[in-house]
Design a protein around this motif. Structure first.
Motif, short mmCIF file in Angstrom:
data_model
loop_
_atom_site.label_atom_id
_atom_site.label_comp_id
_atom_site.label_asym_id
_atom_site.label_seq_id
_atom_site.Cartn_x
_atom_site.Cartn_y
_atom_site.Cartn_z
N ILE A 1 1.68 2.45 4.33
CA ILE A 1 0.43 1.40 4.77
C ILE A 1 0.53 0.06 4.04
N PHE A 2 0.80 0.21 2.85
CA PHE A 2 0.57 -1.25 2.03
C PHE A 2 2.01 -1.91 1.74
N LYS A 3 3.23 -1.21 2.10
CA LYS A 3 4.46 -1.73 1.76
C LYS A 3 5.01 -2.32 3.24
N LYS A 4 5.71 -3.25 3.21
CA LYS A 4 6.47 -4.17 4.23
C LYS A 4 7.46 -3.16 4.81
N TYR B 1 3.79 -5.62 8.01
CA TYR B 1 2.60 -4.58 7.41
C TYR B 1 2.55 -3.47 8.41
N PHE B 2 2.00 -2.48 8.09
CA PHE B 2 1.77 -1.28 8.84
C PHE B 2 0.58 -1.57 10.04
N ILE C 1 -7.72 4.58 6.85
CA ILE C 1 -6.54 5.55 7.27
C ILE C 1 -5.89 6.07 6.28
N GLN C 2 -5.70 5.36 5.04
CA GLN C 2 -5.07 5.83 3.73
C GLN C 2 -6.03 6.96 3.42
N LEU C 3 -7.46 6.77 3.49
CA LEU C 3 -8.35 7.78 3.08
C LEU C 3 -8.01 9.27 4.12
#
Length: 316
Positions: free
Chosen positions: A310-313, A254-255, A265-267
């Motif tokens: 961020i949400f993908k391995k 994970y990130f 961080i995504q925002l």
């Protein structure tokens, strides 16, 4: 502070790579001096053969600025690669506190950076004493390159303590190294777009001194301010120490190691995408409609980019 046994373990674990980095650092600038001297001798021979040429043997500190790559590689080896290979699990299982482990890693990295550059400086001085070139910014160049390498090393080390893969470590480290410049340029560019003027040039110098990556280019940092990189280095060391101690250790790919960091961080990525691409759309189309279209495209790009990163391995 640090433990001798742990220092020995850290050194033996990465001995081959650290030696390679040290050797390259030690010989790189002396080889550059010899290369410049060879060019100078060729120029003198051509001049004696009747060619109208002006020959000079001048050395400056420009090639020294590439030393920062060594610091980045060391930080990746010590944190990112260790985590991906599972070596970090073994290290954390040893009878040492996390603070001691982090300090030992930072000590080894600092020793390699400063030691190899000091040897390079000594060998370069010997060659300068023998070959007698004209020198410009040689002494300050060495100090400047060492501080820059040390600062970016601590920055990348801190990035590794909060991320779960090498790719994430590189991306977080690079983003943090340009973040002050990115934020201020976006803000001031939008102010210029709305009210006109040339505010970017006014604030550029101030922001550049707060942007770690700007120290690589001496054309940006015209007047060296040694206290700023030292303060940034201390800040990055403290962030790395706290994150290494508090955040969990996982190598699932994970990130970020802490899930609490994902959505904020995504925002931020989406916001940068919206205003960054929106500004590009305004510049290219010279219209407010282009700005709106750019904002929409930037928002979509920012969402997709942040989601898959961020949400993908990641396996690396």
């Amino acid at each position: 502070m640090v433990d001798r046994g742990l220092l020995f373990k850290e050194w033996k674990q990465h001995q081959a790579m650290l030696l390679i980095i040290s050797i390259i650092t030690v010989i790189s600038y002396p080889l550059n001096i010899l290369s410049e001297y060879a060019k100078y001798r060729v120029c003198l021979r051509n001049q004696s053969d009747g060619f109208n040429m002006t020959c000079g043997f001048i050395l400056d500190g420009t090639p020294l600025h590439m030393y920062f790559v060594a610091g980045i590689i060391i930080a990746i080896i010590q944190i990112g690669i260790e985590r991906n290979k599972g070596i970090m699990d073994f290290t954390l299982g040893l009878p040492f506190t996390r603070k001691t482990i982090f300090r030992s890693k930072a000590f080894i990295g600092t020793l390699v950076i400063w030691g190899s550059q000091m040897l390079s400086f000594i060998f370069s001085l010997c060659l300068i004493g023998i070959l007698r070139p004209d020198i410009e910014n040689f002494y300050t160049g060495y100090l400047w390159s060492t501080l820059t390498c040390f600062m970016l090393y601590m920055l990348m080390l801190a990035a590794g303590t909060m991320t779960g893969s090498v790719v994430a470590q590189l991306m977080v480290g690079f983003t943090a190294s340009i973040l002050p410049m990115l934020v201020f340029v976006l803000i001031v560019a939008h102010i210029d777009m709305l009210i006109g003027g040339n505010a970017i040039s006014f604030i550029f110098t101030l922001v550049a001194h707060l942007t770690p990556l700007a120290y690589v280019n001496t054309e940006v940092i015209v007047n060296p301010v040694f206290v700023v990189p030292l303060m940034l280095t201390i800040l990055f060391y403290w962030i790395g120490l706290v994150c290494f101690e508090k955040l969990p250790n996982e190598r699932e790919g994970y990130f970020f190691l802490s899930e609490k960091m994902n959505k904020p961080i995504q925002l931020l990525v989406i916001i940068f995408g919206i205003f960054g691409v929106g500004l590009f759309g305004n510049i290219t189309s010279q219209s407010f409609f282009g700005y709106l279209v750019g904002m929409v495209i930037g928002g979509v790009i920012g969402f997709l980019l942040s989601y898959f990163l961020i949400f993908k391995k990641s396996k690396i």
